[in-house]
Design an enzyme around this catalytic site. Structure first.
Site, mmCIF file in Angstrom:
data_model
loop_
_atom_site.group_PDB
_atom_site.id
_atom_site.type_symbol
_atom_site.label_atom_id
_atom_site.label_comp_id
_atom_site.label_asym_id
_atom_site.label_seq_id
_atom_site.Cartn_x
_atom_site.Cartn_y
_atom_site.Cartn_z
ATOM 1 N N LYS A 111 -27.257 53.027 -105.794
ATOM 2 C CA LYS A 111 -26.898 51.713 -106.422
ATOM 3 C C LYS A 111 -28.179 51.034 -106.415
ATOM 4 O O LYS A 111 -28.393 49.925 -106.907
ATOM 5 C CB LYS A 111 -25.493 51.033 -105.874
HETATM 6 C C1 PLP Z 1 -20.579 53.921 -106.447
HETATM 7 C C2 PLP Z 1 -20.899 55.661 -106.033
HETATM 8 C C3 PLP Z 1 -20.300 56.398 -106.829
HETATM 9 C C4 PLP Z 1 -19.796 56.398 -108.165
HETATM 10 O O1 PLP Z 1 -20.479 55.702 -109.151
HETATM 11 P P1 PLP Z 1 -19.814 55.238 -110.497
HETATM 12 O O2 PLP Z 1 -21.084 54.740 -111.235
HETATM 13 O O3 PLP Z 1 -19.099 54.201 -109.924
HETATM 14 O O4 PLP Z 1 -19.337 56.348 -111.097
HETATM 15 C C5 PLP Z 1 -20.709 57.965 -106.076
HETATM 16 N N1 PLP Z 1 -21.145 57.991 -105.084
HETATM 17 C C6 PLP Z 1 -21.468 56.949 -104.426
HETATM 18 C C7 PLP Z 1 -22.438 57.314 -103.082
HETATM 19 C C8 PLP Z 1 -21.549 55.851 -104.642
HETATM 20 O O5 PLP Z 1 -21.922 54.687 -103.964
#
Ligand code: PLP
Length: 459
Positions: A111
């Protein structure tokens, strides 16, 4: 470049509107009226670029009206300066598949890649337009940390983060609550992530509240996050595939943001065969594939908490696309969901979805055994979200190479990794010190009025 809402294709928005609003006031999600694309000649050129150069080219396609190319280049440079490797992501070849490691940013999850960029875009847009805003965000663990790191100490913006109390890992929480910055407010809500997300949506729907605090969103529904994530699908494709050969991506999925970025990459002309929706026990999307019925159930808590989500918000963008951008049909389905707690996708539409996607869920036991086996066979420590991505890819047999998105650093989930491998993954460099820092957060009950009033007191 014009944008529309998935629930009203007549009203047009600019990138700036879309960026600042996050969610359309009709409850829909923003999408470009037309998704831009690259020709195969373009792809040949893009293949030669560094990650940062490629990011500049891709992002420019979506916000060229708001920013000059030189501005985007600066935003990209600034955003990825804090990353621990120069090319932002790393590709690891395993025996049967490749991993793309997306966790070299300041809070150790993918993210950061989008959030750092959003933080710097706010910087420019707010200054240019002389604006003040308040960001409200719900987190299942990683979004909040990434958003806080991107926004802390910035001018003209405050950030309020709702996380489900005691339902995220200690390290995930500490990444958020040990940041000592005057513009950062952490709220621990007595509820689950879906409730946090519902509160945010409801605050958005409350016109008076929203405008009184100049509310903005950085959740995975924010279009600019999708755009920033498109970049690594292109970059990794260029590193692992021969041009024009189709490959697959397996994506650990919660809110459907990351994988939807892959779909956008495909629509832009990247040769992708299948996008594998990899889920843990919260397998709403796999059930959609089997039955055509989208029906959120109770959230199940797992060792991959960032995917403990039943309402995959970004799925609405796909629904819009596969209904040939018919916003009336989407509005109907979303009303159905609100009234009946579910909606059914027509067989013809489901077939269309299956052209680009497949889905598998991975149990807790399977996730653990993958962590163990990858260590045994490849001498590599992986986090449980990544393990779900690998597990789903292994369960499905499809043509072509498969690339698994490795979404978090194993040290963020060290307990389970240690239990399975006997090795404790280390937090990189100076991050160790957050374990000792003092935490600050406000615990609030399951009561939206109390949450709103806390926010109003602090804006
Ligand atoms: C947020 C997250 C996900 C999921 O991603 P989305 O975009 O919500 O589908 C998967 N793995 C990790 C480590 C995350 O932080």
């Amino acid at each position: 470049m014009e944008y529309i809402s998935t629930r009203n294709k007549k009203k047009k928005y600019s990138f700036k509107d879309v960026f600042l609003k996050g969610l359309a006031s009709d409850g829909g999600l923003f999408v470009p009226k037309i998704i831009p694309s690259f020709s195969s000649k373009d792809l040949k050129k893009l293949k030669k670029l560094t990650y940062k150069q490629l990011a500049t080219e891709v992002i420019l396609k979506f916000c060229g009206d708001e920013f000059k190319k030189s501005e985007i280049k600066n935003i990209v440079e600034k955003s990825y300066k804090k990353f621990r490797i120069n090319n932002v992501i790393k590709i690891k070849k395993l025996k049967k598949m490749s991993l793309i490691e997306l966790f070299y940013g300041p809070t150790l999850a993918f993210k950061d890649i989008a959030m750092q960029m959003i933080g710097n875009m706010y910087g420019i847009i707010l200054k240019k337009n002389n604006l003040n805003i308040n960001i409200i965000v719900a987190t299942s663990g990683d979004t909040g940390a990434a958003a806080i790191d991107a926004i802390k100490n910035k001018k003209n913006v405050k950030i309020f983060v709702l996380h489900p109390h005691k339902k995220i890992s200690n390290i995930q929480r500490k990444f958020m609550t040990t940041v000592n910055s005057k513009n950062v407010f952490n709220i621990a809500l007595d509820g689950n992530f879906d409730l946090c997300q519902r509160y945010i949506k409801s605050m958005f729907a409350d016109e008076k509240f929203r405008s009184s605090i100049k509310m903005s969103a950085v959740n995975s529904i924010n279009w600019s996050r999708i755009v920033a994530q498109v970049v690594y699908y292109f970059y990794s494709y260029f590193k692992v595939a021969k041009l024009e050969k189709k490959i697959n991506f397996s994506v650990p999925t919660g809110n459907f943001g990351d994988i939807y970025s892959g779909y956008v990459a495909k629509k832009m002309g990247l040769p992708i065969n299948k996008l594998i929706i990899a889920t843990n026990n919260n397998d709403i999307l796999k059930r959609v594939f089997n039955t055509g019925i989208y029906k959120p159930q109770k959230v199940k808590y797992t060792i991959s908490p960032s995917m403990d989500i039943q309402v995959a918000s970004n799925f609405e963008r796909l629904i819009f696309d596969v209904h040939s951008c018919n916003s009336i049909a989407v509005t109907k389905l979303m009303q159905e969901l609100k009234i009946n707690g579910k909606f059914k996708i027509k067989r013809k539409i489901l077939k269309k979805i299956k052209l680009s996607f497949c889905s598998e869920s991975v149990t807790e036991k399977e996730t653990k055994s993958i962590i163990k086996n990858i260590y045994k066979n490849e001498k590599l420590l992986i986090d449980p979200h990544t393990a779900v991505g690998i597990g789903a890819a292994k369960k499905i047999s499809i043509k072509g190479k498969t690339v698994v998105l490795s979404t978090a650093h194993p040290a963020k989930f060290s307990k389970v990794v240690f239990e399975q491998t006997g090795h404790e993954p280390k937090l990189p460099g100076n991050l160790k010190k957050i374990l000792l820092k003092k935490e600050k957060f406000k615990r609030l009950p399951k009561n939206i009025k109390k949450v709103k009033s806390y926010i109003l007191q602090n804006v």
